[in-house]
Design a protein around this motif. Structure first.
Motif, mmCIF file in Angstrom:
data_model
loop_
_atom_site.group_PDB
_atom_site.id
_atom_site.type_symbol
_atom_site.label_atom_id
_atom_site.label_comp_id
_atom_site.label_asym_id
_atom_site.label_seq_id
_atom_site.Cartn_x
_atom_site.Cartn_y
_atom_site.Cartn_z
ATOM 1 N N VAL A 1 5.989 21.980 16.964
ATOM 2 C CA VAL A 1 5.025 21.553 17.970
ATOM 3 C C VAL A 1 5.276 22.382 19.212
ATOM 4 O O VAL A 1 6.417 22.476 19.676
ATOM 5 C CB VAL A 1 5.187 20.056 18.318
ATOM 6 C CG1 VAL A 1 4.088 19.622 19.271
ATOM 7 C CG2 VAL A 1 5.166 19.219 17.070
ATOM 8 N N ARG B 1 1.174 14.471 11.503
ATOM 9 C CA ARG B 1 2.272 13.840 10.771
ATOM 10 C C ARG B 1 1.864 13.470 9.359
ATOM 11 O O ARG B 1 2.684 13.378 8.464
ATOM 12 C CB ARG B 1 2.714 12.554 11.488
ATOM 13 C CG ARG B 1 3.700 12.777 12.586
ATOM 14 C CD ARG B 1 4.180 11.446 13.108
ATOM 15 N NE ARG B 1 5.024 10.751 12.130
ATOM 16 C CZ ARG B 1 5.527 9.535 12.330
ATOM 17 N NH1 ARG B 1 5.268 8.893 13.441
ATOM 18 N NH2 ARG B 1 6.288 8.973 11.429
ATOM 19 N N GLN C 1 7.351 22.328 10.140
ATOM 20 C CA GLN C 1 6.430 22.053 11.238
ATOM 21 C C GLN C 1 7.026 22.444 12.580
ATOM 22 O O GLN C 1 8.243 22.567 12.704
ATOM 23 C CB GLN C 1 6.020 20.582 11.278
ATOM 24 C CG GLN C 1 7.100 19.612 11.687
ATOM 25 C CD GLN C 1 7.923 19.151 10.519
ATOM 26 O OE1 GLN C 1 8.688 19.914 9.945
ATOM 27 N NE2 GLN C 1 7.809 17.889 10.148
ATOM 28 N N THR D 1 12.257 14.551 12.283
ATOM 29 C CA THR D 1 12.042 15.975 11.997
ATOM 30 C C THR D 1 10.969 16.549 12.914
ATOM 31 O O THR D 1 11.116 17.626 13.484
ATOM 32 C CB THR D 1 11.598 16.145 10.527
ATOM 33 O OG1 THR D 1 12.407 15.325 9.709
ATOM 34 C CG2 THR D 1 11.681 17.591 10.111
ATOM 35 N N TRP D 2 9.879 15.798 13.031
ATOM 36 C CA TRP D 2 8.789 16.251 13.884
ATOM 37 C C TRP D 2 9.247 16.384 15.336
ATOM 38 O O TRP D 2 8.930 17.366 16.008
ATOM 39 C CB TRP D 2 7.623 15.252 13.814
ATOM 40 C CG TRP D 2 6.636 15.578 12.738
ATOM 41 C CD1 TRP D 2 6.512 14.999 11.529
ATOM 42 C CD2 TRP D 2 5.628 16.603 12.800
ATOM 43 N NE1 TRP D 2 5.511 15.581 10.824
ATOM 44 C CE2 TRP D 2 4.938 16.566 11.568
ATOM 45 C CE3 TRP D 2 5.248 17.536 13.767
ATOM 46 C CZ2 TRP D 2 3.884 17.429 11.283
ATOM 47 C CZ3 TRP D 2 4.200 18.385 13.481
ATOM 48 C CH2 TRP D 2 3.527 18.332 12.248
ATOM 49 N N PHE E 1 -1.111 14.170 16.943
ATOM 50 C CA PHE E 1 0.238 14.081 16.406
ATOM 51 C C PHE E 1 0.231 13.233 15.137
ATOM 52 O O PHE E 1 0.852 13.563 14.133
ATOM 53 C CB PHE E 1 1.178 13.496 17.479
ATOM 54 C CG PHE E 1 2.615 13.439 17.053
ATOM 55 C CD1 PHE E 1 3.215 14.519 16.418
ATOM 56 C CD2 PHE E 1 3.390 12.315 17.304
ATOM 57 C CE1 PHE E 1 4.548 14.469 16.039
ATOM 58 C CE2 PHE E 1 4.713 12.257 16.927
ATOM 59 C CZ PHE E 1 5.293 13.341 16.292
ATOM 60 N N PRO F 1 11.135 11.303 8.886
ATOM 61 C CA PRO F 1 10.068 12.289 9.109
ATOM 62 C C PRO F 1 9.721 12.445 10.586
ATOM 63 O O PRO F 1 9.512 13.560 11.071
ATOM 64 C CB PRO F 1 8.883 11.704 8.328
ATOM 65 C CG PRO F 1 9.490 10.799 7.331
ATOM 66 C CD PRO F 1 10.743 10.258 7.944
ATOM 67 N N LEU F 2 9.700 11.312 11.295
ATOM 68 C CA LEU F 2 9.373 11.392 12.717
ATOM 69 C C LEU F 2 10.447 12.186 13.451
ATOM 70 O O LEU F 2 10.146 13.026 14.308
ATOM 71 C CB LEU F 2 9.245 9.989 13.320
ATOM 72 C CG LEU F 2 8.955 9.961 14.817
ATOM 73 C CD1 LEU F 2 7.609 10.624 15.113
ATOM 74 C CD2 LEU F 2 8.962 8.547 15.366
ATOM 75 N N ASP G 1 13.561 6.783 11.859
ATOM 76 C CA ASP G 1 12.532 7.200 10.906
ATOM 77 C C ASP G 1 12.671 8.705 10.696
ATOM 78 O O ASP G 1 12.436 9.500 11.600
ATOM 79 C CB ASP G 1 11.151 6.859 11.496
ATOM 80 C CG ASP G 1 10.038 7.272 10.567
ATOM 81 O OD1 ASP G 1 9.735 6.515 9.643
ATOM 82 O OD2 ASP G 1 9.482 8.370 10.771
#
Lengths: 870, 78
Positions: free
Chosen positions: A202, A192, A200, B70-71, A188, B67-68, B65
């Motif tokens: 997952v 990232r 993206q 988004t992930w 991960f 970007p996190l 955060d």
């Protein structure tokens, strides 16, 4: 560079050398279990050492090699030529990496794809189960291309934006291996930090088990990313896990994936027909208007609406792309995403030029097309447009088969279509297509083998080894267990010190002489001489001992020949057996090193020009296998190296003619020259027998350079050849060049040195015995006419040479290029050992002197280079 | 402790390392209605991520955060 790394590099080279030696030996005795065990141990240790450092590419290749060796050692896989080839290639690759590390450039990441390909090639040889878990990862990439990518998961708006901007995009699918958490990896985190992420997702690699059965430390993730970073940057980023990712360049048209609710099925036939008609007429304005009004009428979530939006985007950005427009319109009928030709995004071509497309793009596309048709056929039959659908499928398949060169399937397809039409059911066509898809058809057979390679960078050509990594093994020696590794500089320093010691001790006899003659103390003089004798003995022994340290066996040079001969003879299609004799003969390190390049050139020459092809040899009544013998012996303070082949020999007639054509000899010489002298012409600068120039020899150093290199270290090259029977080249080299033995002569009130190995004799010739032939003075010595030269005139001074009381001239007879020449000097002095220093600076340009040396009384002795003077 | 468990709410703080995954899994197994608060989370190890994904936990607060976040949306929204 840390000492640990230095040691690793030195040892790694030794291991590589050992590995290739063992492989060579195994070629002769493939069943030798002990040898195999030894080979495995070498590979294993090298891999272990490599693991201490941060070189994932090297580790990957070595790991694969080790796995392969395990299978071979256990007898599950027989030793074979291919195996040796692959392993040697792999070792060359490692050697290349070592060279780069040594040179200090950190471009190893650029080799990551090559390393993966190399490891894959090694694992390919492992038929046993070990290989499977790793290779199946590769196989998964086989069905690659943008077709397998879940592009529809990317929001349509985003895809349209990409399509419009035409950014170069790469799709990365990263499937961490199950055990990765135990290796300290955090997939991960790695994902990232991928540069320039555009999108993206997952997901799970396989469906999640029930929570109670879940193993938190068994990785089951699949990460999909789209990035606009360069391929090189991504390779660098994933350099530790290159086998767990697949990178696919996204083509612009692959982004065109309508999606949404099908609204009960295709009912837009009217629109499709009208749109196709507009398109055919080239009336894009009407087409656009029709699409817009249709779009207004449809709900935004419909498949239709999505397709129409794409249609409009394509109309806007590349209206000339009829094929794309057509495909999108037709997809309204089929609800299958349009399969468009795989042209990369316009800008992509520059940025992502490197990743090669699949080896057989036609086959890949065909496979996707067929899969799509299967999907269509599996749809429910109860629709009134079934005949049209069947016909569409059949014509798609027909075109598809024609394009991959399987027109032979067409009759079967026609029959199946007829059957399906008769029954009003997809069944017969579906059955036929399934039979085709499952059959191990030729159409599919390119996929499993080549695709893993094709999916990454253009791989190193493994099979025939077009790209060879140059093998260098300077730093290895064959020294055995009880050795001490010492930096060469330290030995050189010792050598210089003992040299100065030798010179300094030579001052003592002068001191003794002065004590007696100047101060008149005879007793002291004698004591000094006694002390001198002791110091002299110790100094000489010490010098001998230090020389011993610098001694190296010729095997240092010889060890590379088995590989060289094997590679070249295979390339040339010749059969050669190499015999190495006297590998433990020792000589000074400098001599051995100076020998390496000339020897390689000579061996190449022998293989290329000397030895004939098996057919020619058989016709000449010789055994098909040629013999190349390299023999080292020690003879009276010199190392003799013979390179003997039993090839066709050198024909003096051809050499003479060539030399004459090239203007190296004149007509008179052509008539007069002996066969032996003619053969020696191959050493002349600029000589080349043009018809035999090949990629092996005739390039780089010529024989003149070989001779120059040997003469540089005071060596002599001689060549003997018998037409039809073979050639013998003999290199005669001094054991050491550190100490030179020179004779001191006097001329014009100065002293000069002449290297002893040139001196034949010293005679005093009465002036009456000197005759003038033409303008040259000559004398008859021991029954042969010897030309005489006066040293003063050679050095361009006008003084006459002095004669002694009996009117005899001191004449030094020297051997120059095989001829005897008398050098007339004033007087002879003693012979001394000196440390010859080459001249530096401005004096370095004086070719008449080899160098200078310091004498015991502190004076400087100039050593003459008679070859240049006479 | 980067993860604080309160009844059926787990709060992630800072960086959640690989060691937490086992505890997290056990906690998820015991609490079928598990919820997580990720607002102060900066990173979580992939092992934790896959536990969250497999357990289909409800996220009450996404990381600050960006970007996190988004992930994690990409992983947990499905």
């Amino acid at each position: 560079m840390t000492p640990l790394l230095q040691q690793f590099l030195a040892e790694a080279r030794e291991f590589l050398q050992g590995i290739s030696e063992k492989l060579m030996q195994l070629e002769n005795t493939p069943d030798d279990g002990a040898l195999m065990g030894e080979l495995f141990r070498l590979v294993h240790t090298l891999k272990g050492n490599c693991g201490l450092f941060d070189y994932p590419e090297m580790l990957r290749v070595l790991h694969a090699a080790e796995d392969l060796m395990v299978v071979v050692r256990d007898g599950d896989l027989p030793y074979s030529q291919t195996l040796a080839d692959r392993l040697l290639d792999a070792m060359d690759f490692v050697s290349l990496l070592l060279d780069e590390i040594d040179a200090g450039n950190d471009s190893a990441a650029a080799h990551a794809p090559a390393a993966v390909a190399m490891a894959a090639a090694l694992r390919q040889l492992i038929a046993a189960p070990q290989g499977i878990d790793d290779t199946c990862g590769e196989a998964a990439t086989a069905t690659d291309g943008t077709a397998g990518l879940p592009l529809q998961q990317v929001p349509e708006a985003l895809r349209m934006a990409w399509y419009r901007t035409g950014t170069a995009l790469l799709w990365i699918r990263y499937t961490p291996e199950a055990e990765c958490f135990f290796k300290g990896e955090d997939p991960f985190f790695l994902a990232r930090n991928v540069p320039d992420i555009a999108w993206q997702r997952v997901g799970a690699a396989s469906a999640w088990p029930a929570l109670d059965d879940l193993d938190a430390y068994h990785a089951n993730l699949q990460l999909d990313l789209v990035s606009s970073a360069s391929r090189a940057a991504l390779d660098e980023h994933f350099r530790y896990v290159p086998e767990q990712i697949t990178i696919t360049p996204l083509t612009a048209l692959a982004l065109v994936q309508p999606q949404g609710d099908e609204n009960g099925g295709p009912v837009y036939e009217d629109f499709v027909l009208a749109a196709l008609a507009h398109l055919e007429r080239g009336d894009l304005v009407t087409l656009e208007r029709a699409a817009r009004s249709m779009l207004e009428l449809s709900a935004a979530g419909l498949w239709l609406a999505s397709a129409l939006r794409w249609l409009l985007v394509i109309l806007e950005t590349e209206p000339a792309n009829r094929a794309a427009l057509h495909a999108v319109i037709v997809s309204l009928r089929t609800f299958a995403p349009p399969r468009l030709s795989a042209q990369p995004l316009a800008i992509v071509t520059e940025a992502v030029a490197a990743p090669a497309p699949a080896t057989s793009p036609a086959h890949d596309i065909a496979a996707t097309v067929i899969a799509t048709q299967l999907m269509i056929l599996r749809m429910p039959d109860q629709v009134n447009w079934l005949p049209g659908r069947l016909k569409a499928v059949a014509s798609t398949l027909a075109a598809c088969f024609a394009s991959i060169g399987r027109s032979d399937l067409l009759p079967g397809l026609d029959a199946a279509l007829a059957g399906a039409m008769a029954q009003s059911a997809s069944g017969p066509l579906l059955a036929w297509l399934l039979a085709y898809a499952e059959a191990p058809a030729e159409a599919a057979d390119t996929v499993p083998v080549e695709a893993p390679l094709a999916s990454s960078e253009p791989p190193v050509a493994l099979a025939d080894g077009d790209i060879k990594f140059n093998r260098r093994a300077e730093d290895s020696s064959t020294a055995s267990a009880r050795t001490l590794r010492v930096d060469q500089d330290k030995i050189d320093r010792l050598m210089n010190l003992i040299g100065e010691m030798v010179v300094a001790k030579n001052g003592l006899p002068y001191l003794a002489g002065r004590a007696e003659s100047v101060f008149g103390v005879r007793e002291l003089s004698r004591e000094i001489k006694t002390q001198y004798a002791v110091i002299n003995r110790i100094a000489e022994e010490m010098q001998g001992a230090i020389m011993q340290v610098r001694m190296m066996p010729v095997s240092f040079v010889f060890q590379r020949f088995p590989r060289l001969v094997r590679d070249i003879s295979r390339k040339l299609g010749k059969e050669v057996s190499l015999v190495l004799i006297g590998e433990d003969t020792e000589a000074d390190k400098n001599i051995i090193e100076a020998l390496a390049d000339p020897l390689i050139h000579i061996v190449r020459n022998s293989l290329d020009h000397g030895l004939e092809s098996p057919e020619v040899r058989r016709a000449a009544g010789k055994p098909a296998e040629g013999k190349l013998e390299i023999r080292a012996t020690q003879e009276a303070g010199r190392v003799i190296i013979d390179i003997i082949d039993d090839g066709k020999g050198i024909d003096p007639l051809i050499i003479k003619r060539k030399a004459y054509e090239k203007g190296l000899i004149d007509e008179a010489t052509l008539e007069r020259i002996s066969d032996q002298d003619a053969i020696n012409l191959v050493f002349a600068a600029g000589f080349s027998t043009a018809e035999v120039v090949s990629d092996l020899s005739g390039r780089g150093v010529g024989m003149d350079v070989v001779r120059a290199a040997v003469e540089q270290v005071n060596g002599i090259v001689t060549l003997e050849s018998t037409v039809g029977a073979g050639t013998r080249l003999r290199l005669s080299l001094p054991l050491s060049i550190a100490v030179t033995n020179v004779m001191i002569i006097e001329s014009n009130r100065q002293i000069f040195g002449v290297p002893m190995d040139m001196v034949v004799e010293t005679v005093r010739v009465p002036r009456t015995a000197i005759h003038a032939i033409k303008n040259h003075q000559t004398a008859v010595l021991r029954g042969r006419v010897v030309p005489l030269r006066s040293l003063n005139s050679l050095l361009a001074t006008d003084e006459e040479q002095l004669a002694n009381d009996e009117d005899e001239l001191a004449t030094l007879v020297v051997r120059l290029n095989g001829e005897h020449v008398g050098i007339v000097v004033d007087d002879f002095r003693e012979v001394v050992d000196i440390i010859l220093k080459p001249m530096g600076g401005i004096l370095g340009g004086l070719s008449g002197y080899t160098g200078s040396a310091l004498l015991g009384d502190g004076s400087v002795l100039m050593v003459l280079n008679l070859k240049e003077l006479v | 402790m980067p993860v604080h468990y309160k009844k059926n709410l787990a709060t992630f703080d800072d960086v959640v390392s690989v060691e937490e995954a086992e505890d997290l899994l056990q906690w998820c197994q015991k609490n079928p209605t598990a919820k997580v608060d990720l607002s102060d989370c900066l990173h979580l190890h992939a092992a934790n991520l896959q536990v969250l994904m497999a357990a289909r936990v409800t996220v009450t607060a996404w990381p600050q955060d960006h970007p996190l976040a988004t992930w994690l949306h990409a992983a947990l929204d499905a």
